[in-house]
Design an enzyme around this catalytic site. Structure first.
Site, short mmCIF file in Angstrom:
data_model
loop_
_atom_site.label_atom_id
_atom_site.label_comp_id
_atom_site.label_asym_id
_atom_site.label_seq_id
_atom_site.Cartn_x
_atom_site.Cartn_y
_atom_site.Cartn_z
N ASP A 148 0.87 -1.18 0.00
CA ASP A 148 0.00 0.00 0.00
C ASP A 148 0.90 1.23 0.00
O ASP A 148 2.13 1.11 -0.09
CB ASP A 148 -0.98 -0.03 1.20
CG ASP A 148 -2.31 0.62 0.85
OD1 ASP A 148 -2.31 1.82 0.52
OD2 ASP A 148 -3.35 -0.08 0.89
N HIS A 158 -3.09 3.38 -4.49
CA HIS A 158 -2.46 3.00 -3.22
C HIS A 158 -1.03 2.50 -3.48
O HIS A 158 -0.61 1.47 -2.96
CB HIS A 158 -3.29 1.92 -2.50
CG HIS A 158 -4.53 2.48 -1.85
ND1 HIS A 158 -4.50 3.21 -0.69
CD2 HIS A 158 -5.83 2.42 -2.21
CE1 HIS A 158 -5.72 3.58 -0.35
NE2 HIS A 158 -6.56 3.12 -1.27
N GLU A 216 -10.25 2.66 -4.98
CA GLU A 216 -9.91 4.06 -4.70
C GLU A 216 -8.81 4.61 -5.60
O GLU A 216 -7.87 5.25 -5.15
CB GLU A 216 -9.50 4.19 -3.22
CG GLU A 216 -10.62 3.80 -2.28
CD GLU A 216 -10.24 3.85 -0.79
OE1 GLU A 216 -11.13 4.17 0.01
OE2 GLU A 216 -9.08 3.57 -0.44
C1 ACM Z 1 -11.06 -0.42 0.89
O1 ACM Z 1 -11.56 -0.37 2.01
N1 ACM Z 1 -10.50 0.64 0.35
C2 ACM Z 1 -11.08 -1.64 0.11
#
Ligand code: ACM
Ligand code: ZN
Length: 341
Positions: free
Chosen positions: A35, A96, A160
């Protein structure tokens, strides 16, 4: 799922968690290895992911981090297998990704040096969606991951994604133009198509978070649903398997009650054990499609969870979660569960 990027968890902690899962007949371990705040997996041939990407600089100047070696992975995979648990690694793409971008700047649109993130939240770091050299590095990473993990599934993230960098990347804009893609959304769809197909070419089944399903995704790609009922309905209607991780019931980083010391009023939900036990399992609007539900998964994100806090977050919730998914509509009920707990 355990997020080992925001906090790093030593091998001994992972084994203890696997023991707890096995005791509750939970049979998959989704390992969120990468991440913005840390890249935690050794990739043979690409040393900078762990020399650079596994470490972040804290405000006091100290370094925080760590990573799992290829040997650590083999040890964890074997330990899990002995307990009937399949490990599902996640290589988060294309967002991410600050730790990856810090390791190899050629993965980004600009190619400029960047740092492993120290802030939480949804950041704008994203792999360039039109660079062949970048794509070849990501394919090399996926290839190593497919080799390292014997299980049938590889999670490629997909949640995201912030597309603003693509909007000002001449190379990305040219790809959109020359291939007639529907803007940066179409570019994202093309990116997912490529990497889903690549994972399949390695003999594995890729899966991703529900944002994948904003696009048209091949049949049989499982989708992990965490929010947005419309995407759960869309997934099941097209016959793709749905893995349910409803943020309201399955995210165990959230506090139990407002008085928990880690409660942050501005954005956190409350997840008392009774609520975990009340998980309806079937997402809203999917009642007639419930046959397509593959199973459930609880998630432990770790921005506010150092290793010493794991037990506090799972206490009661893991037991409730397991019973919910093993009994579904034959659930003995909260008073009965509570007295047994
Ligand atoms: C998430 O909670 N962004 C998968
Ligand atoms: Zn680009």
């Amino acid at each position: 799922m355990l997020d080992v990027s925001r906090h790093f968890f030593p091998v001994a902690d992972i084994k203890r968690l696997l023991d707890r899962l096995a005791a509750l007949k939970m049979n998959r371990f989704h390992w969120h290895l990468i991440d913005d705040q840390g890249w935690r997996l050794e990739i043979p041939g690409y040393p900078r992911f762990t020399e650079v990407g596994a470490w972040r600089t804290l405000p006091d100047g100290s370094r925080y981090g760590g990573f799992y070696t290829v040997a650590d992975v083999a040890e964890i995979v074997a330990y899990a297998a002995a307990r009937n648990i399949v490990v599902v690694p996640e290589v988060e793409l294309p967002g991410h990704s600050m730790a990856g971008l810090a390791s190899y700047p050629e993965l980004s649109c600009s190619g400029k040096p960047e740092a492993v993130a120290t802030k939480w939240g949804i950041l704008d770091g994203v792999y360039c969606a039109s660079s062949e050299p970048a794509a070849r590095i990501l394919e090399a990473v996926l290839k190593e991951v497919c080799r390292m993990f014997p299980g049938p599934w590889i999670h490629i993230g997909g949640d995201e994604v912030v597309r603003t960098r693509w909007e000002s990347c001449p190379r990305c804009l040219e790809k959109i133009r020359s291939e007639g893609l529907n803007g940066v959304e179409g570019l994202e769809a093309a990116f997912f198509r490529r990497f889903l197909a690549f994972v399949q070419s390695q003999g594995k089944t890729p899966l991703g978070w529900n944002e994948l399903f904003e696009h048209s995704i091949p049949k049989n790609i499982p989708v992990q649903w965490w929010h947005r009922p419309d995407l759960a309905v869309k997934t099941l209607k097209t016959g793709n398997p749905l893995l349910v991780s409803d943020v309201a019931y399955c995210y165990f980083d959230y506090p139990y009650v407002e008085t928990d010391p880690w409660y942050i009023k501005s954005f956190m939900l409350l997840t008392p054990v009774e609520k975990v036990y009340a998980n309806p399992v079937v997402p809203p609007g999917c009642e007639a499609l419930a046959e397509g539900i593959w199973g459930g998964e609880c998630c432990l994100w770790t921005e506010q969870v150092p290793p010493s806090e794991i037990d506090n977050r799972l206490r009661g919730r893991l037991e409730a979660f397991s019973e919910v998914y093993w009994t579904f509509d034959k659930r003995p009920g909260w008073p009965d569960f509570r007295s047994r707990l």
